[in-house]
Design a protein around this motif. Structure first.
Motif, PDB file in Angstrom:
ATOM      1  N   UNK A 120       0.813  -1.220   0.000  1.00  0.00           N
ATOM      2  CA  UNK A 120       0.000   0.000   0.000  1.00  0.00           C
ATOM      3  C   UNK A 120       0.844   1.268   0.000  1.00  0.00           C
ATOM      4  N   UNK A 121       2.010   1.215  -0.637  1.00  0.00           N
ATOM      5  CA  UNK A 121       2.866   2.403  -0.689  1.00  0.00           C
ATOM      6  C   UNK A 121       2.134   3.561  -1.361  1.00  0.00           C
ATOM      7  N   UNK A 122       2.303   4.740  -0.800  1.00  0.00           N
ATOM      8  CA  UNK A 122       1.652   5.933  -1.335  1.00  0.00           C
ATOM      9  C   UNK A 122       2.351   6.412  -2.603  1.00  0.00           C
ATOM     10  N   UNK A 123       1.615   7.080  -3.504  1.00  0.00           N
ATOM     11  CA  UNK A 123       2.263   7.732  -4.643  1.00  0.00           C
ATOM     12  C   UNK A 123       3.179   8.840  -4.121  1.00  0.00           C
ATOM     13  N   UNK A 124       4.164   9.278  -4.905  1.00  0.00           N
ATOM     14  CA  UNK A 124       5.023  10.387  -4.479  1.00  0.00           C
ATOM     15  C   UNK A 124       4.169  11.617  -4.163  1.00  0.00           C
ATOM     16  N   UNK A 125       4.511  12.330  -3.089  1.00  0.00           N
ATOM     17  CA  UNK A 125       3.696  13.467  -2.670  1.00  0.00           C
ATOM     18  C   UNK A 125       3.613  14.548  -3.745  1.00  0.00           C
TER      19      UNK A 125
ATOM     20  N   UNK B  70       9.770  12.877 -14.708  1.00  0.00           N
ATOM     21  CA  UNK B  70       9.599  12.682 -13.270  1.00  0.00           C
ATOM     22  C   UNK B  70       9.308  11.216 -12.938  1.00  0.00           C
ATOM     23  N   UNK B  71       9.507  10.865 -11.672  1.00  0.00           N
ATOM     24  CA  UNK B  71       9.210   9.514 -11.202  1.00  0.00           C
ATOM     25  C   UNK B  71       7.762   9.450 -10.727  1.00  0.00           C
ATOM     26  N   UNK B  72       7.020   8.486 -11.229  1.00  0.00           N
ATOM     27  CA  UNK B  72       5.623   8.336 -10.836  1.00  0.00           C
ATOM     28  C   UNK B  72       5.377   7.067 -10.024  1.00  0.00           C
ATOM     29  N   UNK B  73       6.434   6.312  -9.787  1.00  0.00           N
ATOM     30  CA  UNK B  73       6.323   5.149  -8.915  1.00  0.00           C
ATOM     31  C   UNK B  73       6.410   5.611  -7.456  1.00  0.00           C
ATOM     32  N   UNK B  74       5.991   4.775  -6.496  1.00  0.00           N
ATOM     33  CA  UNK B  74       6.110   5.166  -5.082  1.00  0.00           C
ATOM     34  C   UNK B  74       7.571   5.420  -4.716  1.00  0.00           C
ATOM     35  N   UNK B  75       7.776   6.261  -3.722  1.00  0.00           N
ATOM     36  CA  UNK B  75       9.135   6.496  -3.228  1.00  0.00           C
ATOM     37  C   UNK B  75       9.733   5.184  -2.752  1.00  0.00           C
ATOM     38  N   UNK B  76      10.963   4.938  -3.151  1.00  0.00           N
ATOM     39  CA  UNK B  76      11.631   3.697  -2.775  1.00  0.00           C
ATOM     40  C   UNK B  76      11.445   2.578  -3.773  1.00  0.00           C
TER      41      UNK B  76
END
Length: 446
Positions: A355-360, A392-398
């Motif tokens: 359930x990792x959040x999308x990048x803020x 830009x990165x659209x995957x979750x952080x990490x």
């Protein structure tokens, strides 16, 4: 075993006589029933839990369920979702409860074609699976993720059975020859053609072998053409609710995948002549358009929906022509399963990342609290960027950017492949530029 009826000796079908008597005799499914495989370990432990067997026709689903019941001393109860309703299920559950209370014996309930039960019927299993009244073993030829309720799936493991290979068929034919006490009267080419025609279905090849023995004259050796004549002579055998139904739609599917327009038209005609509902064929062909043709020809799904709507307006027999048109279009269209495969890779990554959040920075910030937490901060509006692309990165952080879609160099996907590669190059350049800028900023701060 033979049965005598009105002085006529009737032999059980060859496929039934060769049904495995132990899990070690099951062909082609060692990854499940081997000693150290999941089902093998389950039996050894004596702790049987509910599960779903997903695989093509004739790969051993019913046999495996029956053998597991025998190995674990469970009462084997079998029903088919095609012929059973709510009343039948209630009786099964009632008998299972009584058996458990009076004999202390558990029940393994095998449900063939479980995907044919509707949502409410599937929900009816839940309390009896949860309290252990029955160990549910469902068999399906359809993807459980699409055809079974999430609630039922969450209570069952899913085991995928393999379609049988040429080597597996050779094992079955050798067993058949031992049972019959004579060699199969076919040459090598015909033998291989039988395996190819069976398309992963063990029951089919045994039935075909039995037909060869019944048709062959003494000392006669059948060639490929002879086998083709037998297959054609067996053509009228069709049951819309059982194997004939699935065998023929499988033949349609495989013919289209193999870009054989003539065979595709033939099998569709066979189904229509047998009384199949054209809407069922349209449904399967529409799935084919998005699974097997996909973005190699994006117009395929448009053609599928248009032909389906044409049939709905015209009806049969006038609308049947739209079905043949769609068949010919899909057979001759370029094929690609790249997108289909990418969905499995995407779902696997989604399960592993939880359930990792999308990048803020890519989230909207409609409230002050969200802005204070950094939502939307640093978001780059792609249309305002050079090349209309921020990189830009659209995957979750990490989670690093993971390539999931690999378009092929065929049809329109050839153009998509160029676009994907273009953005990949541009993304790499942008990321290098940003990294270099960040390094320069750090150096200037020092």
């Amino acid at each position: 075993m033979e049965e005598t009826l009105f002085s006529t000796t009737i032999k059980r079908p060859l496929a039934d006589r060769l049904r495995p008597q132990s899990l070690s005799e099951v062909v082609g499914q060692d990854h499940l029933v081997g000693e150290n495989a999941p089902l093998g370990r389950m039996i050894k432990s004596g702790k049987i839990t509910s599960f779903i067997l997903w695989g093509p026709p004739g790969c051993g689903k019913t046999t495996i369920a029956r053998l597991i019941a025998e190995h674990t001393n469970l009462y084997f109860e079998q029903i088919s979702a095609v012929f059973s309703g709510v009343a039948d299920l209630k009786r099964v559950f009632q008998y299972a409860q009584e058996r458990r209370a009076t004999q202390g014996k558990g029940t393994l309930l095998f449900v063939d074609e479980i995907h044919r039960f509707n949502k409410s019927q599937q929900d009816g299993f839940l309390p009896y699976v949860e309290d252990g009244t029955v160990i549910l073993v469902g068999a399906t030829t359809e993807n459980p993720s699409f055809e079974l309720n999430a609630a039922l799936l969450s209570r069952c493991q899913v085991f995928v059975l393999n379609r049988l290979t040429s080597d597996d068929f050779e094992v079955l034919l050798t067993r058949a020859e031992k049972e019959m006490g004579k060699k199969l009267p076919v040459d090598e080419e015909a033998r291989q053609f039988m395996k190819d025609t069976a398309d992963g279905d063990g029951r089919y090849i045994l039935n075909l072998a039995e037909s060869v023995w019944s048709y062959a004259k003494p000392e006669e050796i059948f060639d490929k053409e002879s086998i083709m004549r037998i297959i054609r002579s067996r053509a009228p055998i069709y049951d819309k609710g059982r194997d004939g139904h699935y065998n023929l739609i499988s033949a349609v599917h495989k013919s289209l995948r193999g870009s054989d327009v003539d065979a595709g038209l033939y099998w569709v005609a066979r189904m229509l002549e047998a009384g199949e509902d054209p809407k069922y064929i349209f449904r399967r062909l529409t799935r084919f358009a998005v699974e097997d043709v996909s973005l190699a020809d994006p117009n395929a799904v448009t053609q599928a929906i248009s032909c389906w709507q044409t049939y709905e307006r015209l009806g049969s027999p006038e609308g049947d022509l739209a079905l043949y048109q769609l068949t010919a279009y899909l057979a001759t269209a370029p094929k690609s399963a790249s997108l289909y495969k990418s969905t499995y890779a995407a779902r696997d990554l989604a399960r592993r990342t939880g359930s990792l959040m999308p990048p803020k920075n890519i989230l909207n910030a409609p409230t002050k609290l969200m802005r204070d937490l950094g939502y939307h901060e640093g978001y780059e509006y792609d249309p305002d960027c050079e090349d209309g692309f921020s990189g830009a990165n659209y995957f979750p952080d990490g989670v690093r950017h993971t390539k999931l879609y690999f378009p092929v160099d065929r049809g329109f996907e050839r153009e998509i492949k160029k676009r994907v590669e273009y953005f990949e190059r541009l993304r790499a350049e942008k990321q290098r530029a940003k990294a270099q800028q960040q390094k320069q900023n750090k150096d200037s701060e020092k």
